[in-house]
Design a protein around this motif. Structure first.
Motif, PDB file in Angstrom:
ATOM      1  N   UNK A 217       0.773  -1.234   0.000  1.00 45.07           N
ATOM      2  CA  UNK A 217       0.000   0.000   0.000  1.00 45.07           C
ATOM      3  C   UNK A 217       0.800   1.277   0.000  1.00 45.07           C
ATOM      4  N   UNK A 218       2.101   1.186  -0.261  1.00 46.56           N
ATOM      5  CA  UNK A 218       2.942   2.369  -0.351  1.00 46.56           C
ATOM      6  C   UNK A 218       3.147   2.766  -1.820  1.00 46.56           C
ATOM      7  N   UNK A 219       3.355   4.041  -2.027  1.00 43.76           N
ATOM      8  CA  UNK A 219       3.829   4.545  -3.315  1.00 43.76           C
ATOM      9  C   UNK A 219       5.234   5.088  -3.112  1.00 43.76           C
ATOM     10  N   UNK A 220       6.155   4.673  -3.974  1.00 44.54           N
ATOM     11  CA  UNK A 220       7.522   5.162  -3.865  1.00 44.54           C
ATOM     12  C   UNK A 220       7.570   6.627  -4.270  1.00 44.54           C
ATOM     13  N   UNK A 221       8.026   7.481  -3.351  1.00 46.96           N
ATOM     14  CA  UNK A 221       8.082   8.916  -3.591  1.00 46.96           C
ATOM     15  C   UNK A 221       9.472   9.393  -3.964  1.00 46.96           C
ATOM     16  N   UNK A 222      10.504   8.695  -3.470  1.00 48.93           N
ATOM     17  CA  UNK A 222      11.872   9.142  -3.737  1.00 48.93           C
ATOM     18  C   UNK A 222      12.818   7.975  -3.518  1.00 48.93           C
ATOM     19  N   UNK A 243       8.684   6.294   0.944  1.00 49.28           N
ATOM     20  CA  UNK A 243       7.420   5.785   0.438  1.00 49.28           C
ATOM     21  C   UNK A 243       6.276   6.368   1.256  1.00 49.28           C
ATOM     22  N   UNK A 244       5.123   6.547   0.613  1.00 47.76           N
ATOM     23  CA  UNK A 244       3.968   7.165   1.256  1.00 47.76           C
ATOM     24  C   UNK A 244       2.800   6.182   1.227  1.00 47.76           C
ATOM     25  N   UNK A 245       2.173   5.991   2.378  1.00 47.11           N
ATOM     26  CA  UNK A 245       1.034   5.059   2.489  1.00 47.11           C
ATOM     27  C   UNK A 245      -0.184   5.648   1.781  1.00 47.11           C
ATOM     28  N   UNK A 246      -0.831   4.816   0.964  1.00 45.84           N
ATOM     29  CA  UNK A 246      -1.907   5.293   0.101  1.00 45.84           C
ATOM     30  C   UNK A 246      -3.299   5.101   0.687  1.00 45.84           C
ATOM     31  N   UNK A 247      -3.430   4.292   1.726  1.00 42.79           N
ATOM     32  CA  UNK A 247      -4.745   4.058   2.321  1.00 42.79           C
ATOM     33  C   UNK A 247      -4.571   3.552   3.746  1.00 42.79           C
ATOM     34  N   UNK A 248      -5.655   3.649   4.521  1.00 42.14           N
ATOM     35  CA  UNK A 248      -5.633   3.103   5.876  1.00 42.14           C
ATOM     36  C   UNK A 248      -5.939   1.616   5.814  1.00 42.14           C
ATOM     37  N   UNK A 249      -5.667   0.914   6.905  1.00 37.22           N
ATOM     38  CA  UNK A 249      -5.994  -0.511   6.947  1.00 37.22           C
ATOM     39  C   UNK A 249      -7.497  -0.718   6.856  1.00 37.22           C
ATOM     40  N   UNK A 250      -8.302   0.209   7.418  1.00 35.16           N
ATOM     41  CA  UNK A 250      -9.752   0.091   7.332  1.00 35.16           C
ATOM     42  C   UNK A 250     -10.212   0.224   5.884  1.00 35.16           C
ATOM     43  N   UNK A 251      -9.641   1.175   5.143  1.00 35.32           N
ATOM     44  CA  UNK A 251      -9.981   1.317   3.740  1.00 35.32           C
ATOM     45  C   UNK A 251      -9.597   0.074   2.944  1.00 35.32           C
ATOM     46  N   UNK A 252      -8.466  -0.519   3.273  1.00 34.34           N
ATOM     47  CA  UNK A 252      -8.046  -1.742   2.595  1.00 34.34           C
ATOM     48  C   UNK A 252      -9.055  -2.862   2.861  1.00 34.34           C
ATOM     49  N   UNK A 253      -9.505  -2.989   4.114  1.00 30.94           N
ATOM     50  CA  UNK A 253     -10.473  -4.019   4.463  1.00 30.94           C
ATOM     51  C   UNK A 253     -11.792  -3.794   3.746  1.00 30.94           C
ATOM     52  N   UNK A 254     -12.261  -2.531   3.734  1.00 30.00           N
ATOM     53  CA  UNK A 254     -13.532  -2.221   3.089  1.00 30.00           C
ATOM     54  C   UNK A 254     -13.505  -2.483   1.590  1.00 30.00           C
ATOM     55  N   UNK A 255     -12.320  -2.294   0.978  1.00 34.53           N
ATOM     56  CA  UNK A 255     -12.195  -2.490  -0.459  1.00 34.53           C
ATOM     57  C   UNK A 255     -11.825  -3.918  -0.824  1.00 34.53           C
ATOM     58  N   UNK A 256     -11.737  -4.768   0.199  1.00 33.52           N
ATOM     59  CA  UNK A 256     -11.423  -6.171  -0.067  1.00 33.52           C
ATOM     60  C   UNK A 256      -9.962  -6.410  -0.301  1.00 33.52           C
TER      61      UNK A 256
END
Length: 256
Positions: A217-222, A243-256
């Protein structure tokens, strides 16, 4: 590798490290992504020079290390600076990380993640860091490069001498060049005691690390040279990733 006996030599081994430059780069990256305060974890903090600098900058720091000896040195330094109350120290394996809540950022320096391997364990450690990271949280970590493993560590031997002991560090590079097996022998001059420990360092190509970050769930920033903090070169001995986290764990769970 917990570096228990090696805590004695840790600061000497890193004596040539430019902590001011490292701190400046880490702080700039945190600020650039909106993490100017809050909880930040130092994963594999060792004796904690960077941990203390970030604490003094106003972050609520968590220092995580497997070695009680390393944490004891860090605790003593914090006491001397009068900032122990602003620092939480946890003796944990970062493969089994439990921070009891979310964090805004994490740092890991001086090759901690090289000691996690082979690849499935490395992926697990990145996923653990991601699990506790808030959306928008920043993960800054370094790794020794394949070039360093094959050309610098290789099959070489290093000797560190202290006032009370001598440390001999021997490397054996695998034929594939992606693992260095390391043996440490510490001879205590006063008592004649000898301590021995063996462990391995694993190295990973930058493209693979980028994929692992994205899987968690990270995006490489540099991505830069981890010693000069400039552009990567073919002979760079250390990567440093942001790296920057793109979503919370709750969002990951909700999106499957």
């Amino acid at each position: 590798m917990a570096y228990n006996e090696f805590a004695y030599f840790y600061d000497e081994l890193n004596g040539e490290a430019d902590y001011d430059a490292l701190y400046t780069y880490v702080k700039e990256q945190l600020d650039a992504h909106g993490v100017a305060d809050g909880i930040v974890a130092d994963l594999g903090c060792g004796t904690g020079d960077l941990t203390l600098m970030l604490t003094q900058a106003g972050y609520d720091m968590i220092g995580v290390d497997q070695s009680e000896e390393m944490l004891a040195v860090l605790r003593e330094k914090a006491d001397e600076l009068g900032i122990s109350q602003r620092l939480l120290l946890l003796r944990q394996d970062i493969l089994d990380l439990d921070l009891f809540g979310t964090i805004r950022g994490a740092v890991s320096t001086f090759d901690t993640y090289n000691h996690i391997g082979p690849a499935p364990r490395f992926e697990q450690a990145v996923a653990k860091a991601a699990f506790f990271m808030e959306k928008g949280g920043v993960f800054i970590f370094d790794l020794n490069t394949p070039y360093k493993h094959r050309q610098v560590l290789a099959d070489n031997e290093f000797v560190l001498e202290g006032p009370d002991a001598v440390c001999r560090w021997r490397n054996a590079c695998s034929p594939q060049g992606n693992r260095v097996d390391i043996s440490i022998q510490i001879d205590y001059l006063d008592t004649g005691e000898v301590f021995r420990e063996q462990f391995s360092e694993y190295t990973y190509e930058a493209d693979y690390v980028k994929r692992v970050l994205e899987q968690s769930g990270f995006a490489l920033a540099d991505l830069r040279d981890g010693e000069t903090f400039g552009p990567l070169r073919p002979e760079s001995q250390r990567y440093i990733f942001t790296a920057v986290k793109q979503y919370t764990q709750l969002e990951k769970t909700d999106n499957g």
